[in-house]
Design an enzyme around this catalytic site. Structure first.
Site, PDB file in Angstrom:
ATOM      1  CG  ASN A 213      -1.835   0.995   1.373  1.00  0.00           C
ATOM      2  OD1 ASN A 213      -2.746   1.006   0.440  1.00  0.00           O
ATOM      3  ND2 ASN A 213      -2.009   1.478   2.527  1.00  0.00           N
ATOM      4  CG  HIS A 249      -4.440  10.186   1.764  1.00  0.00           C
ATOM      5  ND1 HIS A 249      -5.380  10.061   2.530  1.00  0.00           N
ATOM      6  CD2 HIS A 249      -3.484   9.236   2.089  1.00  0.00           C
ATOM      7  CE1 HIS A 249      -5.430   9.104   3.447  1.00  0.00           C
ATOM      8  NE2 HIS A 249      -4.083   8.409   3.136  1.00  0.00           N
ATOM      9  CD  GLU A 277      -4.305   4.876   3.727  1.00  0.00           C
ATOM     10  OE1 GLU A 277      -3.822   6.109   4.082  1.00  0.00           O
ATOM     11  OE2 GLU A 277      -3.507   3.793   4.067  1.00  0.00           O
ATOM     12  CG  ASP A 279      -7.940  11.904   2.599  1.00  0.00           C
ATOM     13  OD1 ASP A 279      -7.494  12.200   1.740  1.00  0.00           O
ATOM     14  OD2 ASP A 279      -7.947  11.633   3.758  1.00  0.00           O
TER      15      ASP A 279
HETATM   16  O1  G3I Z   1      -3.992   8.384  20.645  1.00  0.00           O
HETATM   17  C1  G3I Z   1      -3.388   9.438  20.853  1.00  0.00           C
HETATM   18  C2  G3I Z   1      -3.811  10.248  22.019  1.00  0.00           C
HETATM   19  O2  G3I Z   1      -3.765   9.664  23.121  1.00  0.00           O
HETATM   20  C3  G3I Z   1      -3.285  11.755  22.124  1.00  0.00           C
HETATM   21  O3  G3I Z   1      -3.968  12.510  23.065  1.00  0.00           O
HETATM   22  C4  G3I Z   1      -3.459  12.491  20.817  1.00  0.00           C
HETATM   23  C5  G3I Z   1      -2.863  13.870  21.137  1.00  0.00           C
HETATM   24  O4  G3I Z   1      -2.265  14.259  19.792  1.00  0.00           O
HETATM   25  O5  G3I Z   1      -2.880  11.767  19.791  1.00  0.00           O
HETATM   26  C6  G3I Z   1      -3.459  10.352  19.643  1.00  0.00           C
HETATM   27  O6  G3I Z   1      -2.748   9.760  18.709  1.00  0.00           O
HETATM   28  C7  G3I Z   1      -2.870  10.217  17.367  1.00  0.00           C
HETATM   29  C8  G3I Z   1      -3.438   9.164  16.470  1.00  0.00           C
HETATM   30  O7  G3I Z   1      -3.426   9.454  15.125  1.00  0.00           O
HETATM   31  C9  G3I Z   1      -4.962   8.632  17.107  1.00  0.00           C
HETATM   32  O8  G3I Z   1      -5.809   9.771  16.978  1.00  0.00           O
HETATM   33  C10 G3I Z   1      -1.600  10.718  16.878  1.00  0.00           C
HETATM   34  O9  G3I Z   1      -1.145  12.002  17.202  1.00  0.00           O
HETATM   35  C11 G3I Z   1      -1.715  11.069  15.318  1.00  0.00           C
HETATM   36  O10 G3I Z   1      -0.635  11.244  14.641  1.00  0.00           O
HETATM   37  C12 G3I Z   1      -2.488   9.847  14.455  1.00  0.00           C
HETATM   38  O11 G3I Z   1      -2.454  10.146  13.309  1.00  0.00           O
HETATM   39  C13 G3I Z   1      -2.741   8.996  12.334  1.00  0.00           C
HETATM   40  C14 G3I Z   1      -1.676   8.938  11.321  1.00  0.00           C
HETATM   41  O12 G3I Z   1      -2.050   7.954  10.553  1.00  0.00           O
HETATM   42  C15 G3I Z   1      -0.232   8.947  11.676  1.00  0.00           C
HETATM   43  O13 G3I Z   1       0.594   9.028  10.720  1.00  0.00           O
HETATM   44  C16 G3I Z   1      -4.251   9.264  11.671  1.00  0.00           C
HETATM   45  O14 G3I Z   1      -5.168   9.104  12.848  1.00  0.00           O
HETATM   46  C17 G3I Z   1      -4.500   8.415  10.754  1.00  0.00           C
HETATM   47  O15 G3I Z   1      -5.562   8.470  10.084  1.00  0.00           O
HETATM   48  C18 G3I Z   1      -3.148   8.124   9.718  1.00  0.00           C
HETATM   49  O16 G3I Z   1      -3.293   7.389   8.665  1.00  0.00           O
HETATM   50  C19 G3I Z   1      -2.386   7.150   7.746  1.00  0.00           C
HETATM   51  C20 G3I Z   1      -2.350   5.668   7.169  1.00  0.00           C
HETATM   52  O17 G3I Z   1      -2.278   4.829   8.621  1.00  0.00           O
HETATM   53  C21 G3I Z   1      -1.436   5.470   6.287  1.00  0.00           C
HETATM   54  N1  G3I Z   1      -1.269   6.485   5.231  1.00  0.00           N
HETATM   55  C22 G3I Z   1      -1.539   7.762   5.554  1.00  0.00           C
HETATM   56  C23 G3I Z   1      -2.608   8.055   6.610  1.00  0.00           C
HETATM   57  C24 G3I Z   1      -2.829   9.512   6.863  1.00  0.00           C
HETATM   58  O18 G3I Z   1      -1.750   9.982   7.694  1.00  0.00           O
END
Ligand code: G3I
Length: 463
Positions: A213, A249, A277, A279
């Site tokens: 992916n 994306h 994914e 959007d």
């Molecule tokens: O769980 C913690 C929480 O405890 C804390 O309070 C909060 C404060 O910022 O952070 C929370 O973690 C976050 C997590 O998402 C859950 O919400 C992280 O900071 C945040 O960095 C994380 O982002 C995720 C991201 O991947 C990380 O790279 C996104 O939700 C998620 O949608 C995104 O998904 C990725 C795919 O896996 C791969 N392709 C790209 C896509 C978008 O970045």
């Protein structure tokens, strides 16, 4: 007591009966949302998952486990035939401390999917990001790292054997120019980590479809050429590879012209293709013109998948703008999903339905301004409330929110609005500085009030 995130948004799409039932509960945290203009009506069509199934396709969404209740759960369960845990199956989530596993959110999503007759797309086993710090901060020999990876893949894939239809085994292995990304895996194990990961995953669940992916591989270009050449070479070596995931994306108005051609060339290699994914982000505010363009973009992606028989389906990366990663990462951008923050379907929803062969009876979404009422906190005889007025495809230059308190509640103080109460009738008008609500914008006002006995949520009318 703070209202949980899932109760903060009641959709314009819920039935009157459901709304009345919610009102009858008198739940302190419930929210009423009613529209001033015609709401963006939900399609009268079959759910998207039925339309997709009729085309032989899967339609999926990334989800957050803690939100799978209420309206979020209703939409996730009825509109989609596949769920991808947005974060819950990543290594950092499932093994935050070495040897200590936390499967709770992943298990919850898998159970929800089973209860709703949905597939699960496992995401993801080998990635440069969201790994536990014990792993990334450790000092490992190549052999140790390889064993750690094998154990991780074997443990996770075995746990969900028979319950995960497809795995994003390897995520984002390439740089933009098609060279391999320098990361923990490539730097220590070389490119063979990809074939090994796929082989270990196959051993743990022979029936799961195994994918590589990546993002920015939707059109023909250097990066997708590298992915193409890798898949070709893996197949030639007999390495188990069943599909490629095009994350998609995308930026408003920038669906690659070669998307369908690119899907087709991977299909011709003998692998499935999934858009994993999707959007379509835009600079905020979201105007009617931008939402129309976004609808065209969603339609183009779904149409490209429909046109290629080996395209298995399309997953959106969150179905509501209230559960999208975009605003956190791209400052000033958002509105990237098919439903707005209040769960009203956007033009993109109707466009997806059309691309899947529906749409004949879809009511074109019209602009609306909506008011949502929320109890932010409550104590023995008082509470703090907030009303948010949001516009999408419409705008206001002044506003007045009215409701009736049927259980003796009395406003004692308000801010960001001038509120009066006469008997049970409450009327809150904009302050001098916040009458304007632009298309794509919102304003809030708050208040303290007294209550006793019960505190049912009122119906808010915008005038
Ligand atoms: O769980 C913690 C929480 O405890 C804390 O309070 C909060 C404060 O910022 O952070 C929370 O973690 C976050 C997590 O998402 C859950 O919400 C992280 O900071 C945040 O960095 C994380 O982002 C995720 C991201 O991947 C990380 O790279 C996104 O939700 C998620 O949608 C995104 O998904 C990725 C795919 O896996 C791969 N392709 C790209 C896509 C978008 O970045």
């Amino acid at each position: 007591m703070t209202s949980p995130r899932t109760t903060g948004r009641t959709p314009a799409t819920r039935s009157l009966a459901t709304r009345l039932a919610a009102l009858a509960t008198g739940a302190l945290t419930a929210v009423a949302l009613f529209t001033a203009a015609a709401p963006a009506a939900h399609a009268a069509d079959a759910p998207l998952r039925d339309l997709a199934a009729a085309k032989g396709k899967v339609i999926g969404t990334a989800v957050t486990g803690s939100r799978l209740t209420g309206t979020y759960g209703d939409i996730a369960g009825t509109q989609f035939s596949s769920l991808t845990p947005g974060n819950a199956m990543k290594w950092g989530s499932v093994e935050p401390t070495q040897g200590t596993f936390n499967w709770s959110e992943a298990d919850q999503i898998v159970a929800f999917a089973r209860a709703h007759g949905q597939q699960v797309r496992g995401h993801t086993l080998v990635w440069h990001s969201q790994n536990p710090s014990w792993l990334t901060n450790g000092t490992w020999t190549a052999a140790q790292l390889s064993t750690l990876l094998q154990n991780h893949i074997t443990t996770e894939v075995s746990r969900y054997r028979g319950q995960v239809a497809s795995w994003d085994v390897v995520n984002e292995p390439f740089n933009e120019d098609g060279t391999y990304r320098s990361d923990l895996w490539y730097d220590n194990l070389g490119p063979s980590y990809i074939a090994q990961a796929l082989t270990w995953a196959r051993a743990a669940d022979p029936d799961a479809k195994l994918y590589i992916n990546d993002y920015n591989v939707e059109g023909v270009g250097a990066k997708s050429d590298a992915l193409y050449n890798l898949v070709k070479s893996l197949k030639a070596q007999g390495v188990p590879i069943d599909g490629v995931g095009l994350q998609a994306h995308l930026i408003l108005g920038q669906v690659p012209a070669t998307l369908q051609q690119n899907i087709q060339r991977f299909a011709d290699l003998g692998v499935d293709v999934s858009v994993t994914e999707l959007d379509v982000r835009m600079q905020l505010p979201a105007t009617a013109a931008k939402l129309t363009q976004q609808a065209a973009d969603y339609k183009a992606v779904f149409a490209a998948c429909v046109a290629v028989s080996r395209c298995a389906g399309v997953t959106v990366w969150g179905f509501t703008d209230s559960d999208s990663w975009i605003p956190d990462v791209f400052s000033g951008y958002g509105a990237a999903t098919p439903y707005d923050e209040n769960y009203a379907p956007k033009p993109a929803y109707g466009a997806i339905a059309e691309a899947l062969g529906g749409g004949g009876t879809t009511t074109p979404p019209t602009g609306a301004c909506t008011a949502s009422y929320e109890v932010v906190s409550a104590w023995n005889n008082g509470f703090t409330g907030q009303v948010r007025i949001s516009c999408s495809g419409a705008a206001l230059s002044s506003w007045k929110a009215t409701w009736t308190y049927g259980a003796g509640q009395r406003i004692t103080q308000a801010w960001n609005a001038a509120c009066t109460q006469s008997g049970t009738a409450v009327s809150c008008a904009n302050a001098g500085y916040n009458g304007t609500v632009p298309d794509g914008g919102s304003v809030t006002f708050g208040f303290n009030a007294s209550w006793s006995g019960s505190n049912p949520v009122p119906v808010v009318t915008l005038g």
